[in-house]
Design an enzyme around this catalytic site. Structure first.
Site, short mmCIF file in Angstrom:
data_model
loop_
_atom_site.label_atom_id
_atom_site.label_comp_id
_atom_site.label_asym_id
_atom_site.label_seq_id
_atom_site.Cartn_x
_atom_site.Cartn_y
_atom_site.Cartn_z
N HIS A 189 0.84 -1.21 0.00
CA HIS A 189 0.00 0.00 0.00
C HIS A 189 0.87 1.26 0.00
O HIS A 189 0.61 2.21 -0.74
CB HIS A 189 -0.89 0.04 1.25
N LYS A 211 -15.51 -8.15 4.00
CA LYS A 211 -14.35 -8.62 4.77
C LYS A 211 -14.57 -8.41 6.26
O LYS A 211 -15.05 -7.34 6.66
CB LYS A 211 -13.08 -7.86 4.34
N ARG A 218 -1.60 -6.59 -8.19
CA ARG A 218 -0.51 -7.54 -7.95
C ARG A 218 -0.54 -8.73 -8.89
O ARG A 218 0.48 -9.36 -9.14
CB ARG A 218 -0.56 -8.06 -6.50
N SER A 237 -3.06 -7.67 2.90
CA SER A 237 -3.52 -7.43 4.27
C SER A 237 -4.08 -8.71 4.89
O SER A 237 -3.91 -8.95 6.09
CB SER A 237 -4.61 -6.36 4.29
O1 PNS Z 1 -8.68 -3.10 0.03
P1 PNS Z 1 -9.93 -3.64 -0.61
O2 PNS Z 1 -10.82 -4.31 0.42
O3 PNS Z 1 -9.63 -4.53 -1.77
O4 PNS Z 1 -10.72 -2.36 -1.15
C1 PNS Z 1 -11.90 -2.54 -1.91
C2 PNS Z 1 -12.69 -1.23 -2.00
C3 PNS Z 1 -13.05 -0.75 -0.62
C4 PNS Z 1 -11.83 -0.18 -2.67
C5 PNS Z 1 -13.94 -1.54 -2.83
O5 PNS Z 1 -14.71 -2.46 -2.15
C6 PNS Z 1 -14.78 -0.31 -3.16
O6 PNS Z 1 -14.44 0.40 -4.06
N1 PNS Z 1 -15.87 -0.07 -2.39
C7 PNS Z 1 -16.69 1.10 -2.60
C8 PNS Z 1 -18.15 0.75 -2.80
C9 PNS Z 1 -18.67 1.25 -4.13
O7 PNS Z 1 -18.61 2.42 -4.46
N2 PNS Z 1 -19.20 0.29 -4.94
C10 PNS Z 1 -19.82 0.55 -6.22
C11 PNS Z 1 -18.90 0.70 -7.41
S1 PNS Z 1 -17.70 -0.52 -7.62
#
Ligand code: PNS
Length: 170
Positions: A23, A47, A100, A137
């Protein structure tokens, strides 16, 4: 090409539970590409969380300060509504994500397309340093939860916090 103000402001969203060296690599490099960066701790309902969002934010702030890029980085959080709503609120036109593997590509591609359809927000993918490519993570959560040393995978602030939390029986 005329450049809109929003293309100089980017959001780096994620669960950051906890923040990893991968990150921080993405944040440091994105800070070199944009004028203003919002590192956004987003609640991911898919999660099970290890750390409260406020704790993740303070670990990110400490780790970002150690990178020396804190001047142009804002750490925020978002738990209600669409991610693109936050991006629009702060005038950002870009989301930055680290990729990744093919698994990340498959996970991120539909979200990138939907976010562009919803609000015209583009997603930029950065490839990690190879040394960080296997760090996640979830792996850190697992190792830390079983009492292992995660210091090779996380910033110093996170390693110190997790070691202390583990000593206090997490
Ligand atoms: O670190 P992560 O858990 O892979 O992050 C994922 C995250 C939080 C970036 C993703 O779940 C996200 O973009 N959530 C926002 C919810 C949202 O706007 N959803 C609709 C469009 S995709």
């Amino acid at each position: 090409m005329t450049e809109s103000k929003s293309s100089r402001i980017a959001v780096v969203p994620g669960s950051f539970d906890p923040p990893t060296l991968g990150h921080l690599d993405v944040i440091r490099r994105a800070a070199g590409l944009y004028d203003e960066l919002h590192v956004l701790v987003v609640h991911n309902p898919d999660k099970a969380a290890m750390l409260p969002i406020a704790q993740r934010m303070s670990l990110l702030e400490e780790s970002i300060a150690a990178e020396g890029v804190e001047g142009k980085v804002v750490v925020g959080s978002w738990s209600v509504g669409l991610l693109v709503d936050y991006a629009q609120e702060v005038g950002a036109g870009v989301l930055v994500k680290g990729i990744r593997s093919q698994v990340d590509v498959a996970y991120e591609t539909p979200m990138a397309v939907v976010n562009r359809h919803l609000a015209g927000i583009e997603t930029v993918f950065l490839l990690p340093e190879p040394s960080h490519a296997l760090v996640s993570s979830s792996l850190v959560r697992q190792v830390a939860g079983l009492g292992g040393d995660v210091s090779p995978y996380v910033p110093g602030a996170v390693a110190r916090f997790l070691a202390k939390a583990s000593a206090n029986d997490f």
